[in-house]
Scaffold this active site. Structure first.
Site, PDB file in Angstrom:
ATOM      1  CE  LYS A   1      -6.051  -2.907   4.848  1.00 25.01           C
ATOM      2  NZ  LYS A   1      -6.313  -3.883   6.213  1.00 25.01           N
TER       3      LYS A   1
ATOM      4  NE  ARG B   1      -0.079  -8.541   2.401  1.00 24.65           N
ATOM      5  CZ  ARG B   1      -0.614  -8.494   3.638  1.00 24.65           C
ATOM      6  NH1 ARG B   1      -1.227  -9.362   4.265  1.00 24.65           N
ATOM      7  NH2 ARG B   1       0.095  -6.834   4.672  1.00 24.65           N
TER       8      ARG B   1
ATOM      9  CG  HIS C   1      -7.629  -2.533  10.795  1.00 25.88           C
ATOM     10  ND1 HIS C   1      -6.644  -1.838  10.966  1.00 25.88           N
ATOM     11  CD2 HIS C   1      -7.595  -3.859   9.580  1.00 25.88           C
ATOM     12  CE1 HIS C   1      -5.411  -2.405   9.568  1.00 25.88           C
ATOM     13  NE2 HIS C   1      -5.989  -3.355   9.532  1.00 25.88           N
TER      14      HIS C   1
ATOM     15  NE  ARG D   1      -2.143  -0.815   3.792  1.00 26.83           N
ATOM     16  CZ  ARG D   1      -1.651   0.031   4.694  1.00 26.83           C
ATOM     17  NH1 ARG D   1      -2.175   1.352   4.698  1.00 26.83           N
ATOM     18  NH2 ARG D   1      -1.405  -0.493   5.528  1.00 26.83           N
TER      19      ARG D   1
ATOM     20  CG  ASP E   1      -7.711  -6.546   7.454  1.00 24.27           C
ATOM     21  OD1 ASP E   1      -7.066  -5.907   8.224  1.00 24.27           O
ATOM     22  OD2 ASP E   1      -7.811  -6.065   6.195  1.00 24.27           O
TER      23      ASP E   1
ATOM     24  CB  CYS F   1       0.016  -6.337  16.217  1.00 27.56           C
ATOM     25  SG  CYS F   1       1.175  -5.371  16.459  1.00 27.56           S
TER      26      CYS F   1
ATOM     27  CB  SER G   1       0.139  -3.742   9.935  1.00 22.24           C
ATOM     28  OG  SER G   1      -0.274  -2.671   9.177  1.00 22.24           O
TER      29      SER G   1
ATOM     30  CE1 TYR H   1       1.578  -7.257  -2.988  1.00 25.12           C
ATOM     31  CE2 TYR H   1       0.295  -5.299  -1.376  1.00 25.12           C
ATOM     32  CZ  TYR H   1       1.035  -6.985  -2.103  1.00 25.12           C
ATOM     33  OH  TYR H   1       1.041  -7.234  -0.736  1.00 25.12           O
TER      34      TYR H   1
HETATM   35  O1  O2Y Z   1      -4.000  -4.448   1.751  1.00 22.87           O
HETATM   36  C1  O2Y Z   1      -2.791  -4.626   1.048  1.00 22.87           C
HETATM   37  O2  O2Y Z   1      -2.135  -4.369   0.027  1.00 22.87           O
HETATM   38  C2  O2Y Z   1      -1.199  -5.304   2.138  1.00 22.87           C
HETATM   39  S1  O2Y Z   1      -1.528  -4.359   3.501  1.00 22.87           S
HETATM   40  C3  O2Y Z   1      -3.014  -5.254   4.118  1.00 22.87           C
HETATM   41  C4  O2Y Z   1      -3.505  -7.192   3.408  1.00 22.87           C
HETATM   42  C5  O2Y Z   1      -4.057  -7.506   3.909  1.00 22.87           C
HETATM   43  C6  O2Y Z   1      -5.177  -6.877   6.001  1.00 22.87           C
HETATM   44  N1  O2Y Z   1      -4.214  -5.902   6.058  1.00 22.87           N
HETATM   45  C7  O2Y Z   1      -2.942  -5.271   5.845  1.00 22.87           C
HETATM   46  C8  O2Y Z   1      -2.697  -3.711   6.626  1.00 22.87           C
HETATM   47  O3  O2Y Z   1      -1.855  -3.459   6.004  1.00 22.87           O
HETATM   48  O4  O2Y Z   1      -3.711  -3.907   7.491  1.00 22.87           O
HETATM   49 MN    MN Z   2      -5.188  -4.680   7.651  1.00 18.51          MN
END
Ligand code: O2Y
Ligand code: MN
Length: 599
Positions: free
Chosen positions: A223, A384, A243, A86, A294, A267, A265, A214
């Site tokens: 998100k 992932r 979240h 991200r 999530d 944790c 993240s 991505y």
């Molecule tokens: O979504 C992404 O590109 C990676 S980060 C992520 C992926 C799945 C669940 N949570 C996260 C996060 O950053 O909280």
């Molecule tokens: Mn997340």
């Protein structure tokens, strides 16, 4: 082939409309006029459609087929090496009033945001197929669910959205019934990090994402919709988009309690959501079930309790570190029908990552080059797996319940090597909101390079709240209205370290001991000691049998350091003040009340 796109809902659709919803038909036409694809494909979510997309991606190299015997129907995608995570610095919330986005977001005026990305979208789908992806976040028949349509030129995104959301014909039917949907426009563009933006227009329920293929940048249901846009929708409609993982715990008595937990993240959210009880607990009949790992949407039900759904239908989990030992349920989920992104591969075509611990060795790294540990890890640290939640052995049928599950406890947590005890309970809802607002976590070397720097990440929503945090805290406070029967709020810290720098708490399955104490608190059976920071477990109230915890561990995990907390509350006060006038007085008063009690 400019301006002469072929449109297909099904091959025999001819020139009939693709949807009975004029606003959707018009928006798709408007996007097509801007992006000028060669073809438009309306996704129905069918197996045949998925197979055709996969065949195309195998042919052009977007996907690589993995070993069919070991991992049936599973694929590897290698994203551009500059497109592996991200991009928070390129993520914007575009509200008419800058203060509505708040200091917690990057802001652009809506007109400027549209102009900026529309210039990039202009003609960007020439030579490509534009996919129209109707999806539903949450069970298709749930009043708590919300729908969206993502328009994308990436078949990889379509394949992932099919796993992560309820995508296709049933979602389109719901959108046509309801007449409204979140609009998400996505193009991989040129994958140039200099020409990459993730723009949110919450007032228009619109997302525009350009230049990344991505994860959270491109799978817009996750998100972008389910947190940033949904948090704005939730505020207007009286619910919460968070979240948080959601898990169910069934005690030997047969009662099930549901817990929602927010962690930044790295944790261990996915691990906690799929927790396997320790041997003794298993023998006694404890069970843990997974609702989500999530995101959690919750709202008060008729009885005043908070009811939660997981808006997603799959897991987009971090691969490195996932093993039989760390998370056997996750490992079992990804044995078939999985999409892997940026992992390494063994000589016989099996996915591989650091920590998989299965006795195999990688031959090729995530960039498709021969594996050389001196050069780079086999799997990218943010690699992932995408798998259906239904493939997880601990997945609960209650995750499909349109009414959601009643929440008994909300848990906030962070990575804190010092000061913060293993668990404490907030004295009431207002205190609980302060505990969430003050949440902090120490960064890891992998994440930033600066190890042990404590950053505030309120409710683990720092990268995801679609509006001003001060208004967000006020929204949380508003749930305490005398009618709701709100869950208890707790804070946990699995990461407290001893003087030798080693973790004091074993974590993983043993975290159930802490959850058991929370359930005891919710039921009124577990004892606690009152302190200015909240209620700590009374000696003997949290089961520690079979664990070897020395005196230092017991002191630090269950103790309270007045001096240290005094400094922490000064820092929390400064943090709240940094939001200025909008910060709710009730939260500042709560901080003051505790600061005075600590003096
Ligand atoms: O979504 C992404 O590109 C990676 S980060 C992520 C992926 C799945 C669940 N949570 C996260 C996060 O950053 O909280
Ligand atoms: Mn997340």
């Amino acid at each position: 082939m400019n301006g002469t796109a072929t449109v297909s809902k099904d091959p025999s659709a001819g020139d009939t409309a693709n949807t009975s919803l004029p606003s959707l038909e018009a928006w798709v036409a408007e996007v097509a006029a801007l992006t000028r694809p060669d073809r438009i494909h309306w996704c129905d979510g069918s197996d045949a459609e998925n197979e055709a997309l996969l065949a195309g991606m195998l042919a052009d190299g977007t996907m690589v087929k993995l070993n069919e015997q070991a991992y049936p129907n599973s694929y590897l995608h290698r994203s551009d090496p500059d497109d592996v995570a991200r991009v928070e610095h390129l993520t914007f919330v575009c509200t008419s009033d800058r203060d509505d986005a708040g200091p917690n977001n990057h802001w652009m005026a809506p007109a400027d945001g549209h102009a900026k990305v529309d210039a990039l979208f202009d003609g960007c789908m020439q030579g490509r197929t534009m996919y129209v992806v109707p999806y539903c976040m949450g069970p298709i028949d749930s009043p708590l669910s919300r729908c969206g349509v993502e328009i994308t030129d990436s078949p990889y995104v379509v394949a992932n959205m099919r796993i992560m959301t309820r995508m296709g014909a049933p979602a389109l039917a719901r959108i046509e019934r309801e007449g409204s949907f979140v609009k998400g426009l996505h193009s991989i563009g040129e994958l140039d990090p200099e020409r990459r933006f993730i723009m949110h227009f919450p007032e228009e329920l619109t997302i525009k994402s350009y230049g990344s293929g991505y994860g959270g940048n491109a799978l817009l249901g996750k998100k972008c919709h389910a947190l940033r846009i949904a948090s704005h929708q939730a505020r207007n409609e009286g619910w919460l988009a968070e979240h948080m993982l959601i898990l169910g715990i069934t005690s030997p008595k047969g009662d099930t309690h549901y817990i929602a937990a927010a962690f930044p993240s790295a944790c261990g959210k996915t691990n906690l959501a799929m927790l396997i009880p320790p041997e003794g607990y298993l023998k006694d009949g404890w069970k843990v079930s997974t609702i989500g790992d999530d995101i959690c949407w919750m709202r008060p039900g008729a009885d005043g309790r908070l009811y939660a759904i997981n808006p997603e239908s799959g897991f987009f989990g971090v691969a490195p570190g996932t093993s039989k030992k760390s998370n056997a349920n996750a490992l079992a989920s990804l044995q078939r029908d999985a999409i892997f992104t940026n992992v390494g591969v063994t000589a016989d075509g099996q996915p591989w990552w650091e920590g998989i611990d299965n006795g195999q060795v990688p031959a090729t790294d995530w960039r498709g080059e021969p594996y050389d540990p001196a050069k780079r890890p086999a799997a990218h640290p943010n690699s992932r797996f995408t798998v259906s939640a239904r493939a997880c052995p601990s997945y609960s049928p209650e995750a499909e319940n349109p009414a959601g599950v009643p929440i008994s406890a909300i848990v906030f947590g962070g990575r804190r090597a010092s000061l913060v005890p293993l668990v404490f309970e907030a004295r009431d809802w207002t205190h609980g909101v302060l505990v969430g607002a003050a949440m902090g976590s120490e960064t890891t070397a992998a994440a930033t390079g600066a190890v042990g720097v404590m950053r505030r990440d309120p409710m683990a929503m720092k990268p995801f709240c679609g509006y001003n945090f001060a208004d967000y805290f006020a929204h949380w406070l508003s749930f305490d209205n005398g009618r709701n029967k709100l869950p208890k709020v707790f804070h946990v810290n699995w990461f407290r370290k001893g003087d030798d720098g080693k973790f004091l708490w074993p974590g993983f399955g043993d975290n159930l001991r802490v959850l058991e104490w929370m359930i005891g608190r919710a039921e009124g059976t577990a004892a606690a000691v009152e302190t200015p920071i909240g209620h700590l477990p009374a000696e003997g109230s949290l089961a520690l049998d079979g664990l070897e915890l020395g005196e230092e561990a017991r002191d630090k995990l269950f103790g309270f350091d007045r001096e240290g907390w005094r400094a922490e509350f000064d820092s929390i006060g400064e943090y709240l003040d940094s939001y200025g006038e909008r910060m709710p007085q009730a939260l500042k008063d709560e901080q003051q009340r505790i600061a005075s009690a600590l003096a």
